[in-house]
Design a protein around this motif. Structure first.
Motif, mmCIF file in Angstrom:
data_model
loop_
_atom_site.group_PDB
_atom_site.id
_atom_site.type_symbol
_atom_site.label_atom_id
_atom_site.label_comp_id
_atom_site.label_asym_id
_atom_site.label_seq_id
_atom_site.Cartn_x
_atom_site.Cartn_y
_atom_site.Cartn_z
ATOM 1 N N LEU A 73 -130.969 -32.777 107.313
ATOM 2 C CA LEU A 73 -130.332 -32.955 106.008
ATOM 3 C C LEU A 73 -130.515 -34.385 105.514
ATOM 4 C CD1 LEU A 73 -128.568 -31.984 103.682
ATOM 5 C CD2 LEU A 73 -126.543 -32.498 105.065
ATOM 6 N N GLU A 74 -130.334 -35.337 106.410
ATOM 7 C CA GLU A 74 -130.485 -36.740 106.021
ATOM 8 C C GLU A 74 -131.910 -37.012 105.545
ATOM 9 O OE1 GLU A 74 -128.872 -41.022 107.561
ATOM 10 O OE2 GLU A 74 -129.390 -39.523 109.075
ATOM 11 N N ALA A 75 -132.881 -36.433 106.218
ATOM 12 C CA ALA A 75 -134.273 -36.626 105.816
ATOM 13 C C ALA A 75 -134.547 -36.004 104.449
ATOM 14 C CB ALA A 75 -135.202 -36.014 106.872
ATOM 15 N N GLN A 76 -134.018 -34.810 104.217
ATOM 16 C CA GLN A 76 -134.214 -34.151 102.925
ATOM 17 C C GLN A 76 -133.606 -34.959 101.789
ATOM 18 O OE1 GLN A 76 -132.906 -30.026 104.532
ATOM 19 N NE2 GLN A 76 -134.054 -29.565 102.662
ATOM 20 N N LEU A 77 -132.385 -35.419 101.990
ATOM 21 C CA LEU A 77 -131.708 -36.181 100.940
ATOM 22 C C LEU A 77 -132.408 -37.512 100.688
ATOM 23 C CD1 LEU A 77 -127.971 -35.461 101.857
ATOM 24 C CD2 LEU A 77 -129.280 -34.521 99.948
ATOM 25 N N ALA A 78 -132.932 -38.130 101.736
ATOM 26 C CA ALA A 78 -133.637 -39.405 101.584
ATOM 27 C C ALA A 78 -134.909 -39.232 100.761
ATOM 28 C CB ALA A 78 -133.964 -39.989 102.958
ATOM 29 N N VAL A 79 -135.618 -38.127 100.998
ATOM 30 C CA VAL A 79 -136.830 -37.858 100.229
ATOM 31 C C VAL A 79 -136.501 -37.662 98.751
ATOM 32 C CG1 VAL A 79 -138.659 -36.157 99.823
ATOM 33 C CG2 VAL A 79 -138.147 -36.910 102.148
ATOM 34 N N ILE A 80 -135.462 -36.883 98.485
ATOM 35 C CA ILE A 80 -135.058 -36.647 97.095
ATOM 36 C C ILE A 80 -134.620 -37.953 96.447
ATOM 37 C CG2 ILE A 80 -133.393 -35.475 95.603
ATOM 38 C CD1 ILE A 80 -133.350 -33.197 97.660
ATOM 39 N N ALA A 81 -133.844 -38.766 97.174
ATOM 40 C CA ALA A 81 -133.381 -40.055 96.633
ATOM 41 C C ALA A 81 -134.560 -40.955 96.310
ATOM 42 C CB ALA A 81 -132.447 -40.725 97.631
ATOM 43 N N GLY A 82 -135.588 -40.918 97.163
ATOM 44 C CA GLY A 82 -136.767 -41.744 96.918
ATOM 45 C C GLY A 82 -137.476 -41.371 95.626
ATOM 46 N N LYS A 83 -137.479 -40.085 95.307
ATOM 47 C CA LYS A 83 -138.119 -39.631 94.069
ATOM 48 C C LYS A 83 -137.396 -40.134 92.832
ATOM 49 C CE LYS A 83 -140.042 -35.389 96.092
ATOM 50 N NZ LYS A 83 -140.022 -33.900 96.062
ATOM 51 N N PHE A 84 -136.116 -40.430 92.989
ATOM 52 C CA PHE A 84 -135.325 -40.919 91.859
ATOM 53 C C PHE A 84 -134.985 -42.404 92.013
ATOM 54 C CE2 PHE A 84 -134.708 -36.357 91.740
ATOM 55 C CZ PHE A 84 -134.733 -36.069 90.380
ATOM 56 N N CYS A 85 -135.806 -43.105 92.774
ATOM 57 C CA CYS A 85 -135.623 -44.554 92.976
ATOM 58 C C CYS A 85 -134.208 -44.874 93.455
ATOM 59 C CB CYS A 85 -135.945 -45.322 91.695
ATOM 60 S SG CYS A 85 -137.645 -45.077 91.119
ATOM 61 N N HIS A 86 -133.665 -43.998 94.264
ATOM 62 C CA HIS A 86 -132.333 -44.158 94.867
ATOM 63 C C HIS A 86 -131.218 -44.270 93.818
ATOM 64 C CE1 HIS A 86 -133.924 -44.467 98.942
ATOM 65 N NE2 HIS A 86 -134.924 -45.119 98.396
ATOM 66 N N ASP A 87 -131.456 -43.653 92.650
ATOM 67 C CA ASP A 87 -130.402 -43.529 91.635
ATOM 68 C C ASP A 87 -129.510 -42.364 92.069
ATOM 69 O OD1 ASP A 87 -128.815 -42.864 89.434
ATOM 70 O OD2 ASP A 87 -130.370 -43.395 87.990
ATOM 71 N N ILE A 88 -128.357 -42.679 92.662
ATOM 72 C CA ILE A 88 -127.496 -41.652 93.253
ATOM 73 C C ILE A 88 -126.998 -40.658 92.215
ATOM 74 C CG2 ILE A 88 -125.386 -41.252 94.570
ATOM 75 C CD1 ILE A 88 -127.711 -42.523 96.110
#
Length: 398
Positions: A73-88
């Protein structure tokens, strides 16, 4: 006495996309496969065929634990966050709602030892993800320290009757209904949006007006703000096991079920129509419809606008979709056998068992022994940093 085997599996992913458009959430998380509660009517029994297993007794006595669920789960969320420049905020909007416990109870008793659901909650809180949890278990109260710090979270307590006799015979290791209602009350008192899922209502066993009235009255008094009522659906695999259970526990209704569900997974139309009328009346009586005035005065609920024929209580709105949940990431068997526990007689007893990943369960140590009725506590309190995205931890005030 049948023993329960716990086996580790490795999941491809933890966050699974839900493709069925009628479902009111976008992603699902199921940390376990199989469920020790052993509900004889559980629709998830049918999912066993995906991994070459049966829908019968092994569903309750062979539990698969996704040992890498948190890391995946942490890996999946990190990948998604990276796509949005870590804009939570952008990540939160993109993901939408995640529901934990769509195919198995995320707070079944072994969770008191593994804490997989707890660790997944921390990550969802960290990324501000809108989260919904569905469970039968008071164990969810263990995680109030996380739930009360989440921006958008709701808990659905599954309880279809206050009748102890029915629960005991058809949900052999499931928490007492009064305990579940106490859980609704405690969650509500802590400001958690709490709902009940009266699902499934069992024809000829829990469908009388006085029974449903008692259930909804108790839910309203406990602070529930919404109730979903749905009728029993019997897929082929589930029907075989459920009917076998009825022959042993309630033989007087077997012939009635054979007629009501003749050749179909759903009850006959005339019964469904009558039931929907009763459900609507009772939900309106206790103001548990979840409906409010939407744009232009259109009826809506907390899941968004609803079609005229798809109110929260409508069987037609929920009878599909449960079989359509994404099968991706449901896990591959790793072959490592885990603890073997004797089947407990009740929730409190099972929570007192000692769980060890590498050996058979041994007698609990004095510090592990819980006073009967007292819920387990987290192995460690949640730290503020665990609920904060790294980008916020690195920031500083100007």
């Amino acid at each position: 006495m049948t023993k329960t085997i716990y086996e580790e599996i490795t999941a491809k992913q933890t966050l699974n996309r839900v493709k069925e458009k009628k479902m009111p959430f976008d992603w699902s998380i199921n940390p376990y496969r199989g469920c020790a509660h052993g509900c004889s009517f559980c629709y998830a029994r049918a999912f066993q065929s995906f991994i070459g297993m049966g829908a019968q007794d092994e569903f309750q006595h062979h539990i698969f634990i996704k040992n890498n669920a948190v890391e995946a789960l942490e890996a999946q969320l990190a990948v998604i966050a990276g796509k949005f420049c870590h804009d939570i905020e952008a990540v939160r909007r993109h993901i939408g709602q995640v529901t934990i416990g769509t195919a198995t109870d995320p707070y079944q008793p072994v969770e008191s030892k593994t804490e997989i659901t707890r660790e997944c909650l921390k990550l969802l809180a960290k990324y501000r993800i809108s989260t919904s949890i569905t469970t039968r278990s008071p164990l969810v109260l263990r995680d109030l320290d996380i739930l009360t710090r989440m921006d958008q979270v709701s808990v659905n307590i599954s309880i279809n009757t206050m009748d102890n006799n029915v629960i005991h015979k058809l949900e052999p290791a499931s928490p007492h209904p009064a305990k579940r209602m106490e859980t609704v009350q405690r969650l509500s008192q802590h400001g958690i949006r709490t709902r009940i899922f009266a699902a499934p209502v069992l024809p000829f066993l829990t469908d009388r007006e006085e029974q449903m009235n008692q259930l909804l009255y108790a839910a309203k008094e406990a602070g529930a703000d919404f109730a979903m009522i749905s009728l029993l659906r019997l897929s082929r695999d589930v029907k075989e096991w459920y009917m076998q259970t009825l022959r042993h526990q309630f033989p007087e209704v077997v012939s009635l079920y054979a007629k009501l569900y003749s050749g179909s997974a759903y009850a006959e139309d005339s019964y469904v129509t009558s039931f929907k009328d009763l459900a609507q009346k009772l939900l309106m009586k206790y103001d548990l419809t979840g409906m409010s005035s939407g744009p232009g005065g259109r009826a809506s609920n907390q899941f968004g606008p609803i079609a005229e024929n798809e109110a929260p209580w409508a069987v037609s709105a929920i009878k599909t979709g449960e079989d359509q949940l994404s099968k991706a990431g449901e896990g591959q068997r790793s072959g490592s056998s885990l603890s073997v526990l004797e089947k407990p007689g009740d929730f409190e007893t099972l929570c007192e068992n000692s769980y060890n990943k590498n050996t058979a369960c041994s007698a609990p140590t004095p510090t592990e022994v819980k006073r009967k009725g007292k819920l387990p506590v987290p192995s460690s309190p949640v730290e503020q940093e665990e609920l904060m995205p790294e980008i916020e931890q690195l920031s500083f005030p100007f």
